[in-house]
Design a protein around this motif. Sequence first.
Motif, short mmCIF file in Angstrom:
data_model
loop_
_atom_site.label_atom_id
_atom_site.label_comp_id
_atom_site.label_asym_id
_atom_site.label_seq_id
_atom_site.Cartn_x
_atom_site.Cartn_y
_atom_site.Cartn_z
N ALA A 23 3.07 -2.34 -8.88
CA ALA A 23 2.62 -3.26 -7.83
C ALA A 23 3.74 -4.22 -7.45
N ASP A 24 4.49 -4.72 -8.44
CA ASP A 24 5.60 -5.64 -8.14
C ASP A 24 6.68 -4.96 -7.32
N SER A 25 7.01 -3.72 -7.68
CA SER A 25 8.02 -2.98 -6.93
C SER A 25 7.56 -2.72 -5.50
N GLY A 99 -11.95 -6.51 -6.81
CA GLY A 99 -13.10 -5.64 -6.68
C GLY A 99 -12.72 -4.21 -6.38
N VAL A 100 -11.54 -4.04 -5.76
CA VAL A 100 -11.04 -2.70 -5.42
C VAL A 100 -9.73 -2.46 -6.17
N GLN A 101 -9.67 -1.38 -6.92
CA GLN A 101 -8.47 -1.04 -7.67
C GLN A 101 -8.24 0.47 -7.57
N GLY A 102 -6.97 0.89 -7.75
CA GLY A 102 -6.74 2.32 -7.68
C GLY A 102 -5.28 2.72 -7.77
N SER A 103 -5.07 4.02 -7.61
CA SER A 103 -3.73 4.60 -7.67
C SER A 103 -3.56 5.58 -6.51
N TYR A 104 -2.31 5.71 -6.08
CA TYR A 104 -1.99 6.70 -5.04
C TYR A 104 -0.99 7.68 -5.65
N VAL A 105 -1.28 8.98 -5.51
CA VAL A 105 -0.40 10.02 -6.04
C VAL A 105 0.16 10.83 -4.88
N LEU A 106 1.47 10.98 -4.86
CA LEU A 106 2.17 11.68 -3.79
C LEU A 106 2.81 12.95 -4.34
N PHE A 107 2.55 14.08 -3.66
CA PHE A 107 3.09 15.38 -4.05
C PHE A 107 3.97 15.93 -2.92
N SER A 108 4.85 16.88 -3.27
CA SER A 108 5.57 17.64 -2.26
C SER A 108 4.65 18.71 -1.70
N SER A 109 4.58 18.82 -0.39
CA SER A 109 3.75 19.87 0.21
C SER A 109 4.49 21.21 0.23
N THR A 110 5.77 21.21 -0.16
CA THR A 110 6.55 22.45 -0.22
C THR A 110 6.43 23.13 -1.58
N THR A 111 6.47 22.33 -2.65
CA THR A 111 6.45 22.89 -4.00
C THR A 111 5.21 22.51 -4.80
N LYS A 122 -2.48 -2.71 -4.19
CA LYS A 122 -1.57 -3.43 -3.28
C LYS A 122 -1.31 -2.61 -2.01
N LEU A 123 -1.16 -1.31 -2.17
CA LEU A 123 -0.91 -0.46 -1.00
C LEU A 123 -2.04 -0.61 0.01
N THR A 124 -3.28 -0.64 -0.48
CA THR A 124 -4.43 -0.78 0.41
C THR A 124 -4.47 -2.14 1.08
N ASP A 323 -2.99 5.50 4.82
CA ASP A 323 -2.57 5.47 3.41
C ASP A 323 -1.30 6.30 3.22
N MET A 324 -1.32 7.49 3.75
CA MET A 324 -0.17 8.39 3.62
C MET A 324 1.09 7.81 4.26
N ILE A 325 0.95 7.26 5.46
CA ILE A 325 2.12 6.71 6.16
C ILE A 325 2.69 5.52 5.40
N ALA A 326 1.81 4.69 4.85
CA ALA A 326 2.27 3.56 4.05
C ALA A 326 2.96 4.04 2.77
N ALA A 327 2.36 5.03 2.09
CA ALA A 327 2.96 5.57 0.87
C ALA A 327 4.30 6.23 1.17
N GLN A 328 4.40 6.90 2.30
CA GLN A 328 5.67 7.50 2.73
C GLN A 328 6.78 6.46 2.80
N LEU A 329 6.47 5.33 3.46
CA LEU A 329 7.48 4.28 3.62
C LEU A 329 7.89 3.72 2.25
N VAL A 330 6.92 3.50 1.37
CA VAL A 330 7.23 2.96 0.04
C VAL A 330 8.10 3.95 -0.74
N TYR A 331 7.71 5.21 -0.78
CA TYR A 331 8.43 6.22 -1.55
C TYR A 331 9.84 6.43 -1.02
N GLU A 332 9.98 6.60 0.27
CA GLU A 332 11.30 6.89 0.84
C GLU A 332 12.24 5.69 0.74
N THR A 333 11.70 4.50 0.87
CA THR A 333 12.52 3.29 0.69
C THR A 333 12.96 3.18 -0.76
#
Length: 337
Positions: A23-25, A99-111, A122-124, A323-333
């Motif tokens: 969350a801090d990162s 009240g709302v907590q969770g995790s986001y998992v990102l996979f490669s759609s190629t492999t 925090k992402l939400t 959600d995906m677009i936000a996770a994309q920005l976080v991961y790629e950055t």
Amino acid sequence: MAATNKDETSSPNASSSPIFISADSLCSILTHQTLINHFRSTLPQASAILQTTIRQHYPLSSSSSLLLMPCWSSSPSLPYVGVKLVTHFPQNSALNLPGVQGSYVLFSSTTGQTLASMDSTKLTLYRTSCVSGLASKYLARQDSEVLVLVGAGALAPHLIKAHLSAVPSLRKVFIWNRTVEKATTLADKLKESGEFAGVSFEGCGCLDEVVGLGDIVSCATNSEKPLVKGERLKAGAHLDLVGSFKPSMMECDDEAIRRGRVFVDNEAAIVEAGELVGAFERGVIKKDEIGGCLVELVRGDKIGRTNSDHITVFKSVGSAVVDMIAAQLVYETHIKS
């Protein structure tokens, strides 16, 4: 659409183990302004290539639930599969827990390789507030000066920052909460941060007294009874409804829907949001009178505000696409840093 080199994200040898983004990162990577800009530039293309299913909702008890929100793309420009896992425990406020907590998992759609997992609480908060911020660019008056924030929970400071980032003319923020102390505490915290020079913050205990002052009225509560009375909205106001996500919930009355030109973040809002479901049932508004969805505003297919005196309403319920677009920005950055 911004994307890393395909080899970096989809090669089986790209990483031997998934990245964990705390969350801090995540908070050090994202700002509300950069995410609003990212949504604005990527949403039209991403909406065309991302596939989703209906949000899966499983009751865990009479008040708590588990939600799954998958999303995927096989396009080289967005080579990801993502799943958000969320728990909703509204009673957590008594324990001083979200009240709302969770995790986001990102996979490669190629492999199919797991690329990253990140804090989705925090992402939400970021993605929800920035969707509202982006909508206010199209639906709020761009000379708006007063923001009224209804609710002082975890989402409230994010909504305030998103609207202030999107509409820089805002100069005054009123925060209302049933517990006045929470509203005042949040106002004091925002004052002390010094993040927005020239903006004043004030907690208040009577919503009816301040809602009519709002050029933008943004609601983030779990209320099942209308809080915002449509008759009190000023001419030219923009009403942003974020809290409700099931038919039993509503943050404004029928008069607000009747007076406003209504837009939604996506079509799910038409069947999930209590303000709209109830209004349809009572004949206040017809489904074909909805002005459009967010991606149509961004693409220019639909026009938002056309008159400075019109009242606009934006109802969001969230989607796996943002959600995906936000996770994309976080991961790629993160992997570029």
